[in-house]
Structure formats: C-alpha cells, structure tokens
Design an enzyme around this catalytic site. Structure first.
Site, PDB file in Angstrom:
ATOM      1  N   ARG B  51       0.858  -1.187   0.000  1.00 51.83           N
ATOM      2  CA  ARG B  51       0.000   0.000   0.000  1.00 51.83           C
ATOM      3  C   ARG B  51       0.889   1.231   0.000  1.00 51.83           C
ATOM      4  O   ARG B  51       1.384   1.636   1.043  1.00 51.83           O
ATOM      5  CB  ARG B  51      -0.864   0.013   1.244  1.00 51.83           C
ATOM      6  N   ASP B  53       1.849   5.128  -0.054  1.00 53.22           N
ATOM      7  CA  ASP B  53       1.240   6.336   0.505  1.00 53.22           C
ATOM      8  C   ASP B  53       0.910   7.365  -0.571  1.00 53.22           C
ATOM      9  O   ASP B  53       1.362   7.257  -1.705  1.00 53.22           O
ATOM     10  CB  ASP B  53       2.255   7.016   1.442  1.00 53.22           C
ATOM     11  N   ARG B 199      10.932   6.131   4.148  1.00 48.07           N
ATOM     12  CA  ARG B 199      11.012   7.594   4.219  1.00 48.07           C
ATOM     13  C   ARG B 199      11.718   8.034   5.496  1.00 48.07           C
ATOM     14  O   ARG B 199      12.449   9.033   5.508  1.00 48.07           O
ATOM     15  CB  ARG B 199       9.614   8.199   4.115  1.00 48.07           C
TER      16      ARG B 199
END
Lengths: 247, 247
Positions: B51, B53, B199
């Site tokens: 999934r 972002d 990230r």
C-alpha cells in the site's frame, strides 16, 4: 554593462518554444521577465544558442544577457531562479563573461538527444517528455540508416518549409542510435541544424526501425531534396537540446 | 472465476495513495473502475502487494483481481489500459494465474528505491518525482550509516505512529546508497516494511549525508526505539515501489 552567460534546463511542455512571441508564453520571455526583476526595471534581451520549438526541452541551453548590475555568477543564478518561481525553468550555472561572448554566434557545435519510449504500455511519468512508439523498433537498423545522413548534404527533405536558413546544406557530425532498456536514444551533433531537422531524421529512422523503410529508402529520400519525400516528422516531445560547445 | 496478476507503473502525484478511500482518488479505485468496464458491470476488488502512501510512485507494483471473463493476459492488459484513459497508471504486464496466487500474502520480498536530486538549481521536469536536497550530500557516508539499519531490529523509531503492523521488528535485507551524477539513490529490500520506514530511513540518512548526524547518531536513534528520536521523515516524492518477489 556586465554580460552574463547562463546554462539553462527547461521543460518545454507549457511553452510555445524558446523564442518570444506576441501571443503565447515562451521560455525567453519567462527568463527575461525574471531578469527584469533584478535589472532595476530596465528591459533586457536574452540571446540563446538555439531556438527550440514548442514542446521541445533543454538540459543545457546557453544564453547571454547584459544587465546594469555587477554581481557574481552564483548570486545572479540564485536571483534569477528565485524570480522564475514555479516555472519549469532552471538556471543551472551562470557566470560573468567578456562582452565579446555571444551565445548564438560563438556556438560551434550543438548537441541534441531524441528520446523514444518503445513499449506497448501507455506512458505514466513521461507524457510529453518522450515519443511513445508501440511498434518494436530495431535500434541497430536505425543506427545503420542514420549513418547515411552523417556528413555534408543538401537536407531539403529534412527541413521544415518555413526554415529560414539561407542554405539547406549542413554538415551532420554524428547521428547515433542506441537502445537502453525500453528507450531508444538518438544523439545528434552539428555546428547548426535546419528547422525540424532532428525531428525529421527521427521520424524517418523510426520507419526504418519498424521495418517499413529500408536504409535505401532513406538514401532515396535524402537524394530527392524534396520535403514531400520525407517519411515522417517526429513530435517535439522527445527532443532535448543537451549541450553547446563554444570557440 | 479467472484470476489475473498485473504489474503496474504509476505516478503517485495525483493520488491519495494506493488504497481506496471514501473521499479521495486512489490508484486502487482508478484501476478497479477500469476493470469494471470489462467485468460485465460486476464490482471487482484489487489486492496489491503493497500500500503506497499519497504521492508515492510505482514502477512494478503487483496486484491480482478476479473477474468473470476468460481472456488472455495481453488482451486483459490492453483493455484495462484503454479504460484507464489519461490516468498516469499503466498496466505493464498481465497474465492469468492460479486461484492460489495472492499478490499480498505470496510476496516474499519487496524492493523500493528512493531518489534524491542533489543540486542547488530548482527542479524542472521532476517536481514531485524526486526529493530536492540542495546541501551537498556525501553518499559514501550515507551508505556507511545505512548498514547499521540492515538486519533484524526493532524499528519503532522508523515507524509512523499510525502503523498497523503487529510488531515493530522487521528484517531489512539491504539498504544501499549510491550517487549517480546529481542523483542519490537509496535502494531498500525486505520481506515487508513498516509504515513510513523507508522515508524515515531516508530522512535520517540525509542528515548523515549533510554532516549533521554521524553514524553513531543513527545507531542511537535505532536503539532509542522511540519515534521522537527520528531525525527526519523524507517526503513521499522520491519513493518508488520497484519490484516484488513471490514464492
């Protein structure tokens, strides 16, 4: 007045080309307006090494400008980039140069690359930044045919009807075709090119890559010295003005 | 019902992420709606391998779907791409697979790449497609610090507070940093990642590359097992889901 030389990168998609026009946004106008913010309100005129068409991009366009302010190149670059704001134009490098330097007349070699994305699947990230060709292309055949276009020739076939060059005779220094994964790159270098010359080369070489034309057909088109003998003119999307050499 | 496996490329900029949401456009919804045009009006449900972002991109997301139509993979791909229209989503490959195949549960390794454009000049072509960092980064130092994050660890520090994984313990197979011209690439691979893990890694390694953090600071942040010890969370712009391996 100090003269500044700039190396410029731009995304040609939103522009009607490099050259200033009365009724459409141009790269030249965008940069001139940014520079006018630091020229004490005085109008400025930018001279580029080449005039890219609508939708054509640059990784290393060069231009010069005179302004009545003495600053170092790094500061000039920062100020112009600041005033360019969100425009997809970036001054990569700037320096003060002698008043003898001329971005257009001193350029002795211009380099371009044309990018073809050769796959069946639709484009995502690079719409308008590559030419999307779905038929499988043979880059080796394209390279072979390209060699027929290298050297000094009358390129009338590969010249836009509105081309303003005095003569259709130009010398192409190299025209190389290579495949990198699903991309086909066409690299071209010459002192100068005719209007639409690289796009005309690319469209024609694509026909060779797809098996619709043979290298002999390219030879015949060149020798015809007739625009109507052109195979195909590629779109501006994939064309990048990459580098300029000076005297 | 035949099950189809797809490999998908998408530009994450216009989407609120992969996963379907009630009030915002998602990649999953765009593809499901395209498939519903060929499923005799029946609702379909897409299962992705990961999934991504909001604003995160994919070069090789994988998903599966069941529809009540038997067609070969090539035809399925063409039809879905056709109905995706101008959306920056492209089905690169599709094939019928066994009803045992599951894009999420059968994935044994996920690969990501994070792109940093490391230069002073503003971005042109790649706004939203790379993270623009102006301070000069030392990729070798970043790579050295990255090795402290490889292996099995409690990654609480590098996990978004809303992360739904049962455990903060994950095994990072590799985390490599390399410079290519003005770009810095961070390559990461693991069976699975925590929410915002890459990230968070990237933001922290950027501090090391800029000389603000030492590798020891990274070690301390890891050992703190505390989200507030995180150096920095990088923006989604530069993150690409590149490839998935299956059993």
């Amino acid at each position: 007045m100090p003269r500044y030389k700039m190396t410029i990168e731009y995304d040609g998609r939103p522009y009607a080309g490099w050259q200033r026009q009365a009724d459409a946004p141009s790269v030249q106008q965008a940069i001139e307006e940014a520079i006018e913010k630091i020229s004490n309100g005085k109008q400025v005129r930018l001279f580029g090494s080449g005039r890219t068409d609508a939708g054509v991009h640059a990784l290393g366009q060069v231009a010069h400008v005179d302004i009545d302010r003495d600053m170092d190149g790094e500061k000039f670059r920062g100020a112009v980039n600041y005033h360019l704001g969100q425009a997809p134009i970036s001054i990569l490098h700037a320096e003060q140069v002698s008043a003898e330097f001329h971005a257009r007349f001193d350029a002795v070699k211009r380099h371009y690359t044309y990018r073809i994305r050769n796959r069946i699947a639709p484009l995502t990230f690079e719409k308008g930044l590559v030419w999307h060709v779905k038929e499988q292309l043979n880059a080796d055949m394209m390279h072979e045919a390209a060699q027929l276009l290298v050297g000094q020739h009358d390129f009338t076939t590969f010249r836009h009807v509105n081309c303003q060059a005095k003569s259709p005779v130009k010398t192409v220094d190299y025209l190389n075709v290579e495949r990198r994964g699903e991309e086909i790159l066409i690299h071209a270098g010459a002192r100068s090119f005719l209007h639409h010359q690289i796009r005309s080369f690319t469209g024609t070489l694509k026909l060779v890559g797809a098996g619709q034309w043979t290298p002999d057909d390219v030879q015949a088109a060149l020798e015809a010295r007739d625009r109507t003998a052109l195979g195909f003119n590629a779109p501006p999307d994939g064309l990048y003005f990459t580098r300029i050499e000076f005297e």
